[in-house]
Design a protein around this motif. Structure first.
Motif, PDB file in Angstrom:
ATOM      1  N   TRP A  46     -14.327  -1.569  20.809  1.00 31.01           N
ATOM      2  CA  TRP A  46     -14.212  -0.378  21.655  1.00 31.01           C
ATOM      3  C   TRP A  46     -15.134   0.741  21.183  1.00 31.01           C
ATOM      4  O   TRP A  46     -15.710   1.457  22.012  1.00 31.01           O
ATOM      5  CB  TRP A  46     -12.760   0.115  21.705  1.00 31.01           C
ATOM      6  CG  TRP A  46     -12.312   0.874  20.485  1.00 31.01           C
ATOM      7  CD1 TRP A  46     -11.668   0.388  19.390  1.00 31.01           C
ATOM      8  CD2 TRP A  46     -12.489   2.283  20.237  1.00 31.01           C
ATOM      9  NE1 TRP A  46     -11.435   1.383  18.472  1.00 31.01           N
ATOM     10  CE2 TRP A  46     -11.925   2.559  18.965  1.00 31.01           C
ATOM     11  CE3 TRP A  46     -13.061   3.327  20.957  1.00 31.01           C
ATOM     12  CZ2 TRP A  46     -11.918   3.833  18.402  1.00 31.01           C
ATOM     13  CZ3 TRP A  46     -13.071   4.614  20.394  1.00 31.01           C
ATOM     14  CH2 TRP A  46     -12.496   4.853  19.126  1.00 31.01           C
ATOM     15  N   ARG A  50     -17.792   2.735  23.365  1.00 35.07           N
ATOM     16  CA  ARG A  50     -17.622   4.186  23.523  1.00 35.07           C
ATOM     17  C   ARG A  50     -18.912   4.934  23.192  1.00 35.07           C
ATOM     18  O   ARG A  50     -19.325   5.841  23.924  1.00 35.07           O
ATOM     19  CB  ARG A  50     -16.479   4.681  22.633  1.00 35.07           C
ATOM     20  CG  ARG A  50     -16.370   6.203  22.482  1.00 35.07           C
ATOM     21  CD  ARG A  50     -16.103   6.874  23.805  1.00 35.07           C
ATOM     22  NE  ARG A  50     -16.026   8.314  23.688  1.00 35.07           N
ATOM     23  CZ  ARG A  50     -17.077   9.129  23.699  1.00 35.07           C
ATOM     24  NH1 ARG A  50     -18.311   8.635  23.814  1.00 35.07           N
ATOM     25  NH2 ARG A  50     -16.916  10.434  23.606  1.00 35.07           N
ATOM     26  N   PRO A 217      -9.328   6.071  20.200  1.00 30.47           N
ATOM     27  CA  PRO A 217      -9.848   5.493  21.444  1.00 30.47           C
ATOM     28  C   PRO A 217      -9.695   6.392  22.662  1.00 30.47           C
ATOM     29  O   PRO A 217     -10.426   6.215  23.652  1.00 30.47           O
ATOM     30  CB  PRO A 217      -9.025   4.208  21.594  1.00 30.47           C
ATOM     31  CG  PRO A 217      -8.694   3.815  20.187  1.00 30.47           C
ATOM     32  CD  PRO A 217      -8.450   5.112  19.481  1.00 30.47           C
ATOM     33  N   ASP A 219     -10.303   9.595  22.568  1.00 36.12           N
ATOM     34  CA  ASP A 219     -11.189  10.739  22.300  1.00 36.12           C
ATOM     35  C   ASP A 219     -10.463  11.960  21.728  1.00 36.12           C
ATOM     36  O   ASP A 219     -10.947  13.095  21.870  1.00 36.12           O
ATOM     37  CB  ASP A 219     -11.952  11.158  23.564  1.00 36.12           C
ATOM     38  CG  ASP A 219     -13.142  10.242  23.828  1.00 36.12           C
ATOM     39  OD1 ASP A 219     -13.363   9.311  23.033  1.00 36.12           O
ATOM     40  OD2 ASP A 219     -13.847  10.458  24.828  1.00 36.12           O
TER      41      ASP A 219
END
Length: 384
Positions: A46, A50, A217, A219
């Protein structure tokens, strides 16, 4: 069972509390095996999605930039790691018996591998390993030596994924590395229930160091990310995937130490793309291109590899503009000849005569036709 557990704890104590070589360390040189290796995830991690750092690889992959991993060593035999040089300051060999340095190195510069969805941020960067500890918290004196050693080896980026207290030797080592134009990227530190109240982490809290906090994840700032350290930027720091000793991987890594590795990779991309920028301008570019602050402890926000590489900063354009050529010396400038008064007089007379003739011609062209219409003849009178 209890006796076996106590025996295991006693055997582990020398490794946990000190980085000084011991007979047990020497015996483990060829057999050290970090715990909890795992299997590589089948999907792209991830954090990799991202940050999207693979999108800037057509522009820069970190080639030509040397990154020093000041940590617990790096497994140079891992198929996704290329280590150009390994230095051991502990006297226990260059192997990574903790696993931490290998995972940090993978995030920074893990190379591409067929069948592996994982890759580091700057896969073409040149990695050097400076081993200063066999424990999560090693000897701060060796940490200072490791930072200075990295600078002496020409590291343009120095990753310090460890926290320590403020010390004179550590402060001097950081100042020395900065004076050699290295960008020092350091972890803001983790705050756990065992740690209690947070305090600034060093070397991250020193002026001139790029301090990194951890994001989740979704933010947000990770709950363990130390907000007492003056954070510059955030990077993913939870549920991370990276390389692990023995050719394996881990999918459950976390901490500001691994967030720091992502930022070190971005700094390597920037330094490769803009080799003319000094460490101050590189740090400034990384901060100004981040995604925006999220409050205390987040600095300028989550690091943005694409913007860090592609943003045009007017101040940089001025700063790196080519110098103006030096002025010519007086001797190099040919002096004009003095004016020729006679030539000027002749030219003026000729020009005056030409103007007079032109004026007469114009007059005749107007007057003669007019006279003819009025039947004018030379020496006579006009008709009625």
């Amino acid at each position: 069972m209890i006796i076996r557990g106590l025996a295991a704890i006693v055997l582990a104590l020398p490794v946990l509390i000190t980085a000084t070589p011991t007979p047990a360390d020497a015996a483990r040189r060829d057999t050290c095996a970090p715990s909890r290796p795992g299997r590589l995830t089948l999907s792209e991690p991830w954090a990799q999605r991202r940050l999207g750092f693979t999108s800037v690889w057509p522009l820069t992959r970190g080639r030509g930039v040397t990154v020093a991993v000041v940590d617990s060593g790096v497994d140079a035999k891992h198929p996704q790691l290329k280590v150009a040089q390994s230095v051991d300051l502990t006297g226990t060999g260059t192997q990574d018996c903790l696993g931490h340095g290998t995972s940090v190195a993978g995030i920074i510069a893990g190379t591409e591998r067929k069948g592996s969805p994982f890759a580091g941020v700057a896969p073409d960067a040149r990695l050097i390993s400076i081993k200063h500890t066999n424990a999560e918290r090693g000897d701060p004196a060796l940490l200072a030596r490791a930072i200075a050693k990295a600078a002496d080896l020409g590291a343009q980026v120095i990753n310090v994924s460890v926290r320590a207290v403020d010390r004179m030797d550590l402060r001097r080592a950081v100042g020395y590395a900065l004076s050699k134009d290295a960008v020092i990227v350091a972890a803001a530190g983790n705050v756990t229930k065992e740690d209690g109240t947070s305090s600034p982490a060093y070397p991250a809290a020193y002026p001139g160091v790029l301090a990194v906090g951890a994001s989740t994840p979704d933010d947000t700032i990770a709950s363990f990310s130390n907000t007492s350290t003056p954070v510059a930027v955030l990077a993913p720091g939870q549920a991370l995937t990276s390389t692990w000793p023995g050719g394996t991987y881990r999918n459950d890594l976390e901490g500001t130490s691994h967030a720091t590795a992502y930022v070190s990779g971005v700094v390597a991309l920037v330094r490769a793309r803009y080799p003319e920028l000094d460490n101050v301008r590189v740090r400034r570019r990384v901060e100004l291109s981040a995604d925006g602050t999220k409050g205390k402890g987040s600095g300028a926000g989550i690091v943005n590899p694409r913007l860090a590489v592609t943003t045009i900063l007017p101040s940089e354009v001025v700063a790196v503009a080519p110098q103006q050529p030096a002025s010519l010396t007086e001797a190099a400038i040919a002096k004009a000849d003095p004016p020729d008064d006679h030539a000027i007089g002749v030219a003026s007379a000729v020009a005056g005569g030409a103007l007079g003739a032109a004026a007469l011609a114009v007059t005749l062209a107007v007057v003669v036709p007019l006279g003819r219409r009025r039947r004018w003849r030379p020496g006579g009178e006009t008709g009625s």
